[in-house]
Design an enzyme around this catalytic site. Sequence first.
Site, short mmCIF file in Angstrom:
data_model
loop_
_atom_site.label_atom_id
_atom_site.label_comp_id
_atom_site.label_asym_id
_atom_site.label_seq_id
_atom_site.Cartn_x
_atom_site.Cartn_y
_atom_site.Cartn_z
N LEU A 1 6.57 -1.80 43.80
CA LEU A 1 6.14 -2.61 42.66
C LEU A 1 4.62 -2.75 42.64
CD1 LEU A 1 7.34 -4.66 40.49
CD2 LEU A 1 7.12 -6.39 42.27
N HIS B 1 -3.07 4.58 51.01
CA HIS B 1 -2.58 5.19 49.78
C HIS B 1 -2.85 6.71 49.79
CE1 HIS B 1 -1.41 3.60 45.60
NE2 HIS B 1 -1.45 4.90 45.39
N VAL C 1 1.11 12.21 57.69
CA VAL C 1 2.20 12.60 58.61
C VAL C 1 2.76 13.95 58.16
CG1 VAL C 1 4.50 12.00 59.46
CG2 VAL C 1 2.78 10.20 59.12
N ARG D 1 3.11 13.24 50.05
CA ARG D 1 2.94 14.57 49.46
C ARG D 1 3.98 15.59 49.91
NH1 ARG D 1 -2.07 12.42 50.41
NH2 ARG D 1 -3.53 12.25 48.66
C1 LIG Z 1 0.94 12.04 43.76
C2 LIG Z 1 1.00 10.71 44.44
C3 LIG Z 1 1.41 9.59 43.73
C4 LIG Z 1 1.49 8.36 44.36
N1 LIG Z 1 1.96 7.29 43.66
C5 LIG Z 1 2.07 6.10 44.27
C6 LIG Z 1 2.61 4.99 43.57
O1 LIG Z 1 3.00 5.08 42.40
N2 LIG Z 1 2.69 3.81 44.23
C7 LIG Z 1 2.26 3.68 45.53
O2 LIG Z 1 2.34 2.59 46.09
N3 LIG Z 1 1.77 4.72 46.21
C8 LIG Z 1 1.67 5.92 45.61
N4 LIG Z 1 1.17 6.97 46.32
C9 LIG Z 1 0.79 6.81 47.74
C10 LIG Z 1 1.97 7.10 48.67
O3 LIG Z 1 2.94 6.09 48.60
C11 LIG Z 1 1.53 7.17 50.13
O4 LIG Z 1 0.80 6.01 50.48
C12 LIG Z 1 0.71 8.40 50.47
O5 LIG Z 1 1.08 9.51 49.68
C13 LIG Z 1 0.90 8.74 51.95
O6 LIG Z 1 0.11 9.79 52.30
P1 LIG Z 1 0.62 11.32 52.44
O7 LIG Z 1 0.73 11.82 51.03
O8 LIG Z 1 -0.51 11.92 53.19
O9 LIG Z 1 1.92 11.33 53.18
C14 LIG Z 1 1.10 8.22 45.71
C15 LIG Z 1 0.67 9.35 46.43
C16 LIG Z 1 0.63 10.58 45.80
C17 LIG Z 1 0.20 11.77 46.62
C1 LIG Z 2 -1.60 4.62 37.67
C2 LIG Z 2 -1.15 5.75 38.55
C3 LIG Z 2 -0.88 5.27 39.93
C4 LIG Z 2 -0.08 6.27 40.73
C5 LIG Z 2 -0.58 6.30 42.12
O1 LIG Z 2 -0.45 5.36 42.84
C6 LIG Z 2 -1.30 7.45 42.62
O2 LIG Z 2 -1.41 8.44 41.90
O3 LIG Z 2 -1.74 7.38 43.77
#
Ligand SMILES: Cc1cc2nc3c(=O)[nH]c(=O)nc-3n(C[C@H](O)[C@H](O)[C@H](O)COP(=O)(O)O)c2cc1C
Ligand SMILES: CCCCC(=O)C(=O)O
Length: 359
Positions: free
Chosen positions: A143, A257, A291, A312
């Site tokens: 959320l 993030h 990771v 990812r």
């Molecule tokens: C394309 C993409 C979209 C993401 N969207 C969200 C999201 O909508 N909400 C959120 O809390 N985190 C979002 N994240 C962060 C992921 O939850 C997470 O913290 C992060 O991808 C972890 O790192 P890693 O990609 O190296 O495993 C997003 C990450 C990516 C790569």
């Molecule tokens: C408004 C888009 C947020 C999605 C997100 O969290 C990301 O792409 O990391």
Amino acid sequence: MTGGHPGHLASEAGRALALVNLRDAETAARQRLDPVYYDYFAGGAQDEVTVAANEAAYRRRSLLPRVLRGCGPPRLETTLLGQATSMPVLMAPTAFHRLAWPEAEVATARAAAAADVVMIAAMLSTVTVEEIAATGAALWFQLYIQPDLAFTESLVRRAEAAGCRALVVTVDSPALGRNERGDRNDFHDLPPGVFCANMGGAGHVRQVVLSPEISWSHVDWLRGITTLPILLKGVLHPADARLAVEHGVDGLVVSNHGGRQLDTTPASLDRLEPVAEAVAGRVPLLLDGGVRRGTDVAKALALGAAAVAIGRPVLWGLAIAGEPGVRRVLDLLRTELANALTLLGVAAPGDLTREQVVS
Ligand SMILES: Cc1cc2nc3c(=O)[nH]c(=O)nc-3n(C[C@H](O)[C@H](O)[C@H](O)COP(=O)(O)O)c2cc1C
Ligand SMILES: CCCCC(=O)C(=O)O
């Protein structure tokens, strides 16, 4: 050997099986994805210093095995906030799966169900939380608290009704991080037919608001309207971890993030121990960011995480082959983790100890 290498098969299953590790998955996904969407998935904020730091932090640390313990094959099953899972790895919430695959989050969720892992369903999914839940996957709901609290509450009620077992409130996003790949590609809107399905209703799709007004009072409000466990995602500072516990939060996701919000934040792995010290075992800690290997999972667990989440790599599996692609990513990580634990001389994730990670 007879027959072709599975990579020669054109089918989704063949493409999935051809993956040898999670890094292969990124390479293969890059070949299949629209470069603009690849950049959206792969990219991070500004110079992507933190994106690189997340993975580098795992490389910097070494694992110290114990020998002759006769542990037998490791058991990976874990329970997190009352939720049983086949291994201490969750799917991090990621937005917009339809950019990777037509069945979008439904394909991802089917893979989660098949692998018996928890999917943290993103609020900004491209199919509704109800459709994701219909796959039977174990879901937690991510959320972004919206300033319109009535709307936020309606999302919480939908997540509860759909059977989500926890709320993961993302707190590292009082504004959107500056993704310059998106700027260069002029990628600022979703393509026609792709939209934030949970934000729809009354004939229009609401824009998500990432608001700098969100504060601890909103966490208190949320605590008051739901009995679901609440985790805060994106905590890096020990003082915030302490505050979270004081505000009745049930768990934390130590996360930057994936390097997509504030660039030059430390690697998430480097913040795990300070946060663990502040929390002192009062709530479980999850960790995400970088990771990619079973050994990475082992390091995070040894340093105090109850589980990790991957972002990812799930998208790469999805982009390559839909559900079987995501299943393959999870299978590879599971096999690697089991192998790492065996070689470390531990019988279960919980048996890893701090001194098995050295710098
Ligand atoms: C394309 C993409 C979209 C993401 N969207 C969200 C999201 O909508 N909400 C959120 O809390 N985190 C979002 N994240 C962060 C992921 O939850 C997470 O913290 C992060 O991808 C972890 O790192 P890693 O990609 O190296 O495993 C997003 C990450 C990516 C790569
Ligand atoms: C408004 C888009 C947020 C999605 C997100 O969290 C990301 O792409 O990391």
